[in-house]
Scaffold this motif. Structure first.
Motif, PDB file in Angstrom:
ATOM      1  N   MET A 122       1.049  -0.716   0.175  1.00 36.72           N
ATOM      2  CA  MET A 122       0.036   0.297   0.134  1.00 36.72           C
ATOM      3  C   MET A 122       1.394   1.431   0.241  1.00 36.72           C
ATOM      4  O   MET A 122       1.916   1.294   0.423  1.00 36.72           O
ATOM      5  CB  MET A 122      -1.292   0.380   0.736  1.00 36.72           C
ATOM      6  N   ILE A 123      -0.063   2.282  -0.508  1.00 31.00           N
ATOM      7  CA  ILE A 123       1.392   3.470   0.106  1.00 31.00           C
ATOM      8  C   ILE A 123      -0.019   4.622  -0.149  1.00 31.00           C
ATOM      9  O   ILE A 123      -0.902   4.676  -0.035  1.00 31.00           O
ATOM     10  CB  ILE A 123       1.311   4.260  -1.821  1.00 31.00           C
ATOM     11  N   ALA A 124       0.173   5.501   0.995  1.00 28.67           N
ATOM     12  CA  ALA A 124      -0.451   6.049   1.554  1.00 28.67           C
ATOM     13  C   ALA A 124       0.198   7.580   1.542  1.00 28.67           C
ATOM     14  O   ALA A 124       1.307   8.114   1.672  1.00 28.67           O
ATOM     15  CB  ALA A 124      -0.100   6.049   3.317  1.00 28.67           C
ATOM     16  N   ILE A 125      -0.537   8.651   0.805  1.00 29.78           N
ATOM     17  CA  ILE A 125      -0.131  10.108   0.318  1.00 29.78           C
ATOM     18  C   ILE A 125      -0.893  10.629   1.064  1.00 29.78           C
ATOM     19  O   ILE A 125      -1.973  11.054   0.698  1.00 29.78           O
ATOM     20  CB  ILE A 125       0.137   9.728  -1.775  1.00 29.78           C
ATOM     21  N   PRO A 126      -0.086  12.225   1.253  1.00 34.50           N
ATOM     22  CA  PRO A 126      -0.852  13.648   1.651  1.00 34.50           C
ATOM     23  C   PRO A 126      -1.364  13.618   0.744  1.00 34.50           C
ATOM     24  O   PRO A 126      -1.116  13.749  -0.236  1.00 34.50           O
ATOM     25  CB  PRO A 126       0.349  13.402   2.420  1.00 34.50           C
ATOM     26  N   ALA A 127      -2.949  14.179   0.840  1.00 36.24           N
ATOM     27  CA  ALA A 127      -3.614  14.518   0.115  1.00 36.24           C
ATOM     28  C   ALA A 127      -3.160  16.075  -0.206  1.00 36.24           C
ATOM     29  O   ALA A 127      -3.820  16.329  -1.051  1.00 36.24           O
ATOM     30  CB  ALA A 127      -5.138  14.839   0.967  1.00 36.24           C
ATOM     31  N   ASP A 128      -2.585  16.613   0.714  1.00 35.50           N
ATOM     32  CA  ASP A 128      -1.921  17.533   0.039  1.00 35.50           C
ATOM     33  C   ASP A 128      -1.048  17.587  -1.417  1.00 35.50           C
ATOM     34  O   ASP A 128      -0.350  18.978  -1.900  1.00 35.50           O
ATOM     35  CB  ASP A 128      -1.466  18.772   0.793  1.00 35.50           C
ATOM     36  N   ARG A 129      -0.231  16.454  -1.585  1.00 30.33           N
ATOM     37  CA  ARG A 129       0.757  15.814  -2.727  1.00 30.33           C
ATOM     38  C   ARG A 129       0.272  15.585  -4.125  1.00 30.33           C
ATOM     39  O   ARG A 129       0.203  15.641  -4.922  1.00 30.33           O
ATOM     40  CB  ARG A 129       1.310  15.044  -2.075  1.00 30.33           C
ATOM     41  N   LEU A 130      -1.590  15.444  -3.651  1.00 34.52           N
ATOM     42  CA  LEU A 130      -1.850  15.745  -5.433  1.00 34.52           C
ATOM     43  C   LEU A 130      -2.084  16.941  -5.567  1.00 34.52           C
ATOM     44  O   LEU A 130      -2.853  17.565  -5.112  1.00 34.52           O
ATOM     45  CB  LEU A 130      -3.168  14.127  -4.594  1.00 34.52           C
ATOM     46  N   ASP A 131      -2.197  16.323  -6.574  1.00 39.83           N
ATOM     47  CA  ASP A 131      -3.036  18.113  -7.774  1.00 39.83           C
ATOM     48  C   ASP A 131      -3.979  18.464  -7.698  1.00 39.83           C
ATOM     49  O   ASP A 131      -5.022  17.204  -7.146  1.00 39.83           O
ATOM     50  CB  ASP A 131      -2.153  17.604  -9.185  1.00 39.83           C
ATOM     51  N   GLN A 132      -4.186  19.487  -7.846  1.00 43.26           N
ATOM     52  CA  GLN A 132      -5.597  20.136  -7.201  1.00 43.26           C
ATOM     53  C   GLN A 132      -6.245  19.475  -8.336  1.00 43.26           C
ATOM     54  O   GLN A 132      -7.799  19.089  -8.579  1.00 43.26           O
ATOM     55  CB  GLN A 132      -6.120  21.669  -7.877  1.00 43.26           C
ATOM     56  N   ARG A 133      -6.334  19.087  -9.560  1.00 43.23           N
ATOM     57  CA  ARG A 133      -6.787  18.684 -10.802  1.00 43.23           C
ATOM     58  C   ARG A 133      -7.241  17.063 -10.466  1.00 43.23           C
ATOM     59  O   ARG A 133      -8.495  16.219 -10.669  1.00 43.23           O
ATOM     60  CB  ARG A 133      -6.131  18.111 -12.082  1.00 43.23           C
ATOM     61  N   PHE A 134      -7.145  16.329  -9.108  1.00 43.34           N
ATOM     62  CA  PHE A 134      -7.055  14.616  -8.606  1.00 43.34           C
ATOM     63  C   PHE A 134      -8.844  15.337  -8.449  1.00 43.34           C
ATOM     64  O   PHE A 134      -9.239  14.085  -8.174  1.00 43.34           O
ATOM     65  CB  PHE A 134      -6.579  14.791  -7.388  1.00 43.34           C
ATOM     66  N   PHE A 135      -8.672  16.495  -7.578  1.00 45.57           N
ATOM     67  CA  PHE A 135     -10.770  16.262  -6.953  1.00 45.57           C
ATOM     68  C   PHE A 135     -11.515  17.405  -7.716  1.00 45.57           C
ATOM     69  O   PHE A 135     -12.307  17.432  -6.995  1.00 45.57           O
ATOM     70  CB  PHE A 135      -9.639  17.292  -6.057  1.00 45.57           C
ATOM     71  N   THR A 136     -10.963  17.261  -9.210  1.00 45.21           N
ATOM     72  CA  THR A 136     -11.548  17.331  -9.754  1.00 45.21           C
ATOM     73  C   THR A 136     -12.016  17.114 -10.844  1.00 45.21           C
ATOM     74  O   THR A 136     -10.943  16.342 -11.634  1.00 45.21           O
ATOM     75  CB  THR A 136     -11.339  18.583 -10.310  1.00 45.21           C
ATOM     76  N   LEU A 137     -12.948  15.543 -10.755  1.00 45.44           N
ATOM     77  CA  LEU A 137     -13.422  14.266 -11.588  1.00 45.44           C
ATOM     78  C   LEU A 137     -13.680  14.795 -12.839  1.00 45.44           C
ATOM     79  O   LEU A 137     -13.155  14.097 -13.943  1.00 45.44           O
ATOM     80  CB  LEU A 137     -14.703  13.817 -11.415  1.00 45.44           C
ATOM     81  N   SER A 138     -14.141  15.908 -13.600  1.00 44.82           N
ATOM     82  CA  SER A 138     -14.373  16.430 -14.683  1.00 44.82           C
ATOM     83  C   SER A 138     -12.511  15.851 -15.827  1.00 44.82           C
ATOM     84  O   SER A 138     -12.850  15.740 -16.854  1.00 44.82           O
ATOM     85  CB  SER A 138     -14.715  17.897 -15.216  1.00 44.82           C
ATOM     86  N   THR A 139     -11.703  16.556 -15.042  1.00 43.32           N
ATOM     87  CA  THR A 139     -10.171  15.958 -15.446  1.00 43.32           C
ATOM     88  C   THR A 139      -9.941  14.856 -15.843  1.00 43.32           C
ATOM     89  O   THR A 139      -9.181  14.313 -16.448  1.00 43.32           O
ATOM     90  CB  THR A 139      -9.351  16.697 -14.683  1.00 43.32           C
TER      91      THR A 139
END
Length: 122
Positions: free
Chosen positions: A42-59
């Motif tokens: 498993m990988i546990a990655i902080p949400a803050d390391r994810l590009d904002q596009r990750f949270f915009t599902l239309s991308t």
């Protein structure tokens, strides 16, 4: 702290450093998966390391990243407060809810919640 392998609830987990490089491309996801091939399940990655596009599902970026983890049979835990993203998107709320019902990709507030979830499923 650099990314480090940790044993948690009997699983080898790559815990990603909050100050590490952002995950902004599919190649970044592939590189992270490659780092986990040293034995992580498993990988546990902080949400803050994810590009904002990750949270915009239309991308479609979240779907592509999540599919890459599924393809490599590597579990993913997104760790951190994503409430502002959830408030802005009912589709993201649905995705997080569905993901958290399964065993492959989880969205959790912190490492303590990850530990609790791991202990509940073992």
């Amino acid at each position: 702290m650099p990314d480090e392998m940790q044993q948690r609830a009997g699983l080898q987990i790559l815990i990603c450093d909050p100050a590490g490089p952002p995950l902004t491309t599919l190649q970044d996801a592939t590189d992270l998966i490659g780092a986990a091939f040293l034995g992580a399940q498993m990988i546990a990655i902080p949400a803050d390391r994810l590009d904002q596009r990750f949270f915009t599902l239309s991308t479609r970026f979240a779907g592509e990243v999540m599919q890459k983890f599924v393809n490599y049979r590597l579990r993913l835990a997104v760790i951190g407060d994503i409430s502002r993203h959830l408030e802005a998107s009912s589709a993201l709320r649905d995705l997080v809810h569905e993901s958290n019902q399964a065993d492959h990709i989880w969205f959790l507030p912190d490492l303590d919640a990850l530990d609790a979830r791991l202990h509940a499923t073992t």
